[in-house]
Motif scaffolding. Sequence first.
Motif, mmCIF file in Angstrom:
data_model
loop_
_atom_site.group_PDB
_atom_site.id
_atom_site.type_symbol
_atom_site.label_atom_id
_atom_site.label_comp_id
_atom_site.label_asym_id
_atom_site.label_seq_id
_atom_site.Cartn_x
_atom_site.Cartn_y
_atom_site.Cartn_z
ATOM 1 N N UNK A 41 0.832 -1.204 0.000
ATOM 2 C CA UNK A 41 0.000 0.000 0.000
ATOM 3 C C UNK A 41 0.864 1.251 0.000
ATOM 4 N N UNK A 42 2.066 1.197 0.597
ATOM 5 C CA UNK A 42 2.975 2.343 0.562
ATOM 6 C C UNK A 42 3.376 2.659 -0.881
ATOM 7 N N UNK A 43 3.648 1.631 -1.656
ATOM 8 C CA UNK A 43 4.021 1.842 -3.054
ATOM 9 C C UNK A 43 2.813 2.246 -3.896
ATOM 10 N N UNK A 44 1.638 1.731 -3.565
ATOM 11 C CA UNK A 44 0.425 2.184 -4.247
ATOM 12 C C UNK A 44 0.232 3.678 -4.013
ATOM 13 N N UNK A 45 0.413 4.103 -2.758
ATOM 14 C CA UNK A 45 0.300 5.523 -2.433
ATOM 15 C C UNK A 45 1.326 6.343 -3.211
ATOM 16 N N UNK A 46 2.542 5.850 -3.296
ATOM 17 C CA UNK A 46 3.599 6.571 -4.013
ATOM 18 C C UNK A 46 3.208 6.790 -5.473
ATOM 19 N N UNK A 298 8.513 -7.985 -5.195
ATOM 20 C CA UNK A 298 8.767 -6.917 -4.237
ATOM 21 C C UNK A 298 7.492 -6.107 -4.008
ATOM 22 N N UNK A 299 7.530 -5.248 -3.002
ATOM 23 C CA UNK A 299 6.359 -4.423 -2.691
ATOM 24 C C UNK A 299 5.929 -3.567 -3.883
ATOM 25 N N UNK A 300 6.896 -3.010 -4.601
ATOM 26 C CA UNK A 300 6.576 -2.176 -5.761
ATOM 27 C C UNK A 300 5.874 -2.990 -6.839
ATOM 28 N N UNK A 301 6.343 -4.225 -7.048
ATOM 29 C CA UNK A 301 5.696 -5.106 -8.028
ATOM 30 C C UNK A 301 4.244 -5.378 -7.638
#
Length: 330
Positions: A41-46, A298-301
């Motif tokens: 969710x942090x990467x989704x927010x980014x 990874x989280x970004x993926x």
Amino acid sequence: MKKLFVTVAATALIGMASSAMAEECGTVTVAEMNWASAGAIAHIDKIILENGYGCNVELVTGDTMPTFTSMNEKGEPDMAPELWINAVREPLDKAVAEGSLIIGGEILNEGGVEGFWVPTAIAEEHDIYTVKEALAHPELFPGAEDESKGAFFTCPTGWNCRITTGNLFRAFGFDKGGFELVDPGSAAGLDGSLAKANERGDGWLGYYWAPTAILGKYDMTLLDFETPHDKEQWDSCTVIEDCPDPKPNSWVKSEVFTVVTDDFASKAGPAMDYIKGRTWDNRTAGKVLAWMSDNQAANEDGAYYFLENFEDVWTKWVSPEVAEKVKAAL
């Protein structure tokens, strides 16, 4: 030449507009917690904040207590996307009352849940939806060392849930109802037992929690304890190892919200509406986690997988204009 000038001018205007948006939103520091759902969710927010609202997002390593303490005392990072607030309830309430921290949306709208689970196919076939109904059918749950008994899978040694599960196992009468408490040995052993049962179509009964990758992959039903959470009994017995006389009890739902600093809230503008409105259920989060686990992603993926495959979910969080900007960036 005239056409080239117009194109260059238009590009410059777009760049100026984007810079203005970024300047308005500014640089935002977002905690990337060290578990998968929060990391995703942090990467989704980014992605959404940068492409949809013009923010400059910096991800910083986080965890529940250190991140909250830093936000509360230093005003940084600007945002904790997935904060399990039961662990920080009193100081958070004080900070909110003082206006230094702001609670955004309930990112996990079902909360974090713990309890006893069975495969949904078994639940539907045998009408098992409560703990007592599972207790009546030890024959449906293989895996015990004593094959005449049903298997009840607990947590590995060292996990707090091993104590609570053991006490509730006795409190509900499983120890006298034809069941054997099975130690899976490790987290991998617990996951393996659940996966093996589902792949074979067998019954499985035991402790687990959500959202998690494995519950995103396999359809499991959370059993109803049919008893409210008794905090006094919980604190004085349920969480105490080998409590002599445990009583039926149940886990309390963990509330999971996004928390931001007042500084971010004051400068975020429309982006704050996004922070307040975005939310997903455990099944959706679990599907993303399952994909990440299966693909060693990874989280970004995981963030890109979600945005590309769950458009019906995230486009409800933003305006049509922002949604188009994010889609174009993808």
